[in-house]
Design an enzyme around this catalytic site. Structure first.
Site, PDB file in Angstrom:
ATOM      1  N   TYR A 166      -5.759  18.638  -3.849  1.00  0.00           N
ATOM      2  CA  TYR A 166      -5.505  17.227  -3.561  1.00  0.00           C
ATOM      3  C   TYR A 166      -4.930  16.521  -4.797  1.00  0.00           C
ATOM      4  O   TYR A 166      -4.256  15.510  -4.666  1.00  0.00           O
ATOM      5  CB  TYR A 166      -6.806  16.508  -3.172  1.00  0.00           C
ATOM      6  CG  TYR A 166      -7.247  16.658  -1.731  1.00  0.00           C
ATOM      7  CD1 TYR A 166      -6.647  17.555  -0.849  1.00  0.00           C
ATOM      8  CD2 TYR A 166      -8.305  15.885  -1.248  1.00  0.00           C
ATOM      9  CE1 TYR A 166      -7.086  17.677   0.464  1.00  0.00           C
ATOM     10  CE2 TYR A 166      -8.740  15.992   0.062  1.00  0.00           C
ATOM     11  CZ  TYR A 166      -8.137  16.887   0.915  1.00  0.00           C
ATOM     12  OH  TYR A 166      -8.571  16.999   2.208  1.00  0.00           O
ATOM     13  N   GLY A 167      -5.244  17.049  -5.953  1.00  0.00           N
ATOM     14  CA  GLY A 167      -4.863  16.392  -7.205  1.00  0.00           C
ATOM     15  C   GLY A 167      -3.370  16.171  -7.369  1.00  0.00           C
ATOM     16  O   GLY A 167      -2.944  15.298  -8.113  1.00  0.00           O
TER      17      GLY A 167
ATOM     18  N   CYS B  30     -15.170  14.617  -4.106  1.00  0.00           N
ATOM     19  CA  CYS B  30     -13.871  14.943  -4.680  1.00  0.00           C
ATOM     20  C   CYS B  30     -13.334  13.676  -5.344  1.00  0.00           C
ATOM     21  O   CYS B  30     -13.242  12.623  -4.694  1.00  0.00           O
ATOM     22  CB  CYS B  30     -12.933  15.393  -3.561  1.00  0.00           C
ATOM     23  SG  CYS B  30     -11.228  15.670  -4.071  1.00  0.00           S
TER      24      CYS B  30
ATOM     25  N   GLU C 142     -10.352  28.031 -11.313  1.00  0.00           N
ATOM     26  CA  GLU C 142     -10.332  28.794 -10.059  1.00  0.00           C
ATOM     27  C   GLU C 142      -9.940  30.244 -10.277  1.00  0.00           C
ATOM     28  O   GLU C 142     -10.356  31.122  -9.535  1.00  0.00           O
ATOM     29  CB  GLU C 142      -9.386  28.142  -9.051  1.00  0.00           C
ATOM     30  CG  GLU C 142      -9.971  26.827  -8.599  1.00  0.00           C
ATOM     31  CD  GLU C 142      -9.425  26.327  -7.291  1.00  0.00           C
ATOM     32  OE1 GLU C 142      -8.318  26.734  -6.914  1.00  0.00           O
ATOM     33  OE2 GLU C 142     -10.120  25.514  -6.668  1.00  0.00           O
TER      34      GLU C 142
ATOM     35  N   CYS D 143     -13.649  15.270 -12.304  1.00  0.00           N
ATOM     36  CA  CYS D 143     -13.164  16.272 -11.354  1.00  0.00           C
ATOM     37  C   CYS D 143     -14.314  17.211 -11.028  1.00  0.00           C
ATOM     38  O   CYS D 143     -15.079  17.587 -11.927  1.00  0.00           O
ATOM     39  CB  CYS D 143     -11.994  17.046 -11.964  1.00  0.00           C
ATOM     40  SG  CYS D 143     -11.424  18.400 -10.946  1.00  0.00           S
ATOM     41  N   THR D 144     -14.384  17.574  -9.753  1.00  0.00           N
ATOM     42  CA  THR D 144     -15.524  18.387  -9.305  1.00  0.00           C
ATOM     43  C   THR D 144     -15.607  19.763  -9.976  1.00  0.00           C
ATOM     44  O   THR D 144     -16.672  20.358 -10.022  1.00  0.00           O
ATOM     45  CB  THR D 144     -15.407  18.619  -7.793  1.00  0.00           C
ATOM     46  OG1 THR D 144     -14.066  19.042  -7.514  1.00  0.00           O
ATOM     47  CG2 THR D 144     -15.713  17.359  -7.037  1.00  0.00           C
TER      48      THR D 144
ATOM     49  N   ASP E   6     -14.732  17.968   0.281  1.00  0.00           N
ATOM     50  CA  ASP E   6     -13.900  18.119  -0.923  1.00  0.00           C
ATOM     51  C   ASP E   6     -12.587  18.761  -0.486  1.00  0.00           C
ATOM     52  O   ASP E   6     -12.480  19.273   0.632  1.00  0.00           O
ATOM     53  CB  ASP E   6     -14.631  19.022  -1.938  1.00  0.00           C
ATOM     54  CG  ASP E   6     -13.793  19.302  -3.172  1.00  0.00           C
ATOM     55  OD1 ASP E   6     -13.108  18.390  -3.661  1.00  0.00           O
ATOM     56  OD2 ASP E   6     -13.800  20.462  -3.650  1.00  0.00           O
TER      57      ASP E   6
HETATM   58  N1  DGL Z   1     -11.699  18.309  -6.008  1.00  0.00           N
HETATM   59  C1  DGL Z   1     -10.603  17.804  -6.795  1.00  0.00           C
HETATM   60  C2  DGL Z   1     -11.078  16.613  -7.632  1.00  0.00           C
HETATM   61  O1  DGL Z   1     -12.261  16.412  -7.866  1.00  0.00           O
HETATM   62  C3  DGL Z   1     -10.018  18.865  -7.703  1.00  0.00           C
HETATM   63  C4  DGL Z   1      -9.244  19.921  -6.981  1.00  0.00           C
HETATM   64  C5  DGL Z   1      -8.001  19.404  -6.309  1.00  0.00           C
HETATM   65  O2  DGL Z   1      -7.076  18.908  -6.979  1.00  0.00           O
HETATM   66  O3  DGL Z   1      -7.966  19.476  -5.079  1.00  0.00           O
HETATM   67  O4  DGL Z   1     -10.260  15.833  -8.061  1.00  0.00           O
END
Ligand code: DGL
Length: 271
Positions: free
Chosen positions: A46-47, A77, A158, A190-191, A14
């Site tokens: 990552y989003g 992820c 978070e 989303c996780t 992730d």
């Molecule tokens: N793990 C990302 C997702 O499931 C959320 C956190 C991020 O943006 O890195 O999209």
């Protein structure tokens, strides 16, 4: 595909620690499996990243998980699954199977929600990619997908803002958007969102189905391992939880996502 053995670990990755919600569902369903988890905390979130950046990180992480002998790789992820799954599948297909978090959910929705209106919330990367929409439309089951990026939810969670007045207001502001009106179910794309599942269900007065991918992804992994005679028959050796950048606050948050505190090992992805 190369030769893989039952005793080899399951690789999970992730952008950070949110994917531990998927790791937790895997642990619950397949307690014998040893897990190697990688959270790319140095590049979080990552989003908001470009597709190219996420693809480069994902390839690097897959190399690491393969070098640790993983028998399968779970992309825990949504943002990585929407930006890099096709590339990663191409990259490692000779070695191991890649399981993403989107396809099992799409299969579930297609099976259970023909002719319905389904909402999807996720990061900007996931929503802009249009991957859920394309895959659901391809099914031809007349499902209308109403998707909306909800970028404030990850930092909110978070920072520990959930089950309180602030999270309540933010969730209400997002979910009241006309874009999500009259949906029959909502996909948590989303996780991180399983942590606010209860609040979301309450917003809808428990009248809508809230679809959390961690369980369907774990079930899909279970089916793959069982069908290929790869389930570990013995209790696996130790799990490893690695991150590309370590902070005490990441380590403290593992408890929220994995339901137990875990020790994080730092591993520099580019070393
Ligand atoms: N793990 C990302 C997702 O499931 C959320 C956190 C991020 O943006 O890195 O999209």
């Amino acid at each position: 595909m190369g030769l893989v053995h039952k005793e080899q670990p399951v690789g999970i990755f992730d952008s950070g620690i949110g994917g531990l919600t998927v790791a937790h569902a895997i642990r619950q369903m397949m307690p014998n499996e040893s897990l190697i988890y990688f959270g790319d905390t140095a590049h979080l979130p990552y989003g908001d990243k470009s597709e190219a950046a996420i693809q480069a990180y994902s390839i690097r992480i897959a190399d690491l998980l393969l070098s640790k002998g993983c028998k399968v790789i779970v992309m825990a992820c949504n943002s990585a699954s929407s930006a890099a799954y096709e590339l990663l599948k191409e990259y490692v297909h000779k070695d191991v199977r890649i399981i993403n978090v989107i396809d099992p959910m799409v299969d579930y929705v297609v099976e259970h929600y023909a002719n319905k209106r389904i909402g999807l919330i996720g990061t900007k990367r996931t929503i802009q990619s249009g991957v859920y929409k394309r895959k659901i439309e391809e099914s031809g089951r007349n499902i209308t997908l109403c998707s909306m990026a909800t970028p404030m939810l990850v930092p909110m969670i978070e920072e520990g803002y959930f089950n309180n007045r602030i999270s309540h207001d933010i969730i209400e502001a997002y979910l009241s958007d006309p874009m999500l009106a009259n949906i029959d179910a909502l996909i948590l794309g989303c996780t991180h969102y399983p942590l606010i599942r209860k609040e979301i269900a309450e917003f809808y007065q428990n009248r809508k189905d809230i679809l959390d991918s961690s369980e369907v992804v774990a079930a899909s992994l279970n089916t793959y391992l069982a069908d290929n005679d790869l389930l570990n028959p013995h209790k696996g050796v130790m799990d490893h939880f690695m991150v590309s950048d370590f902070t005490e606050s990441f380590e403290a948050s593992t408890k929220l996502f994995f339901h137990e505190a875990v020790r994080l090992e730092r591993h520099d992805l580019w070393a």
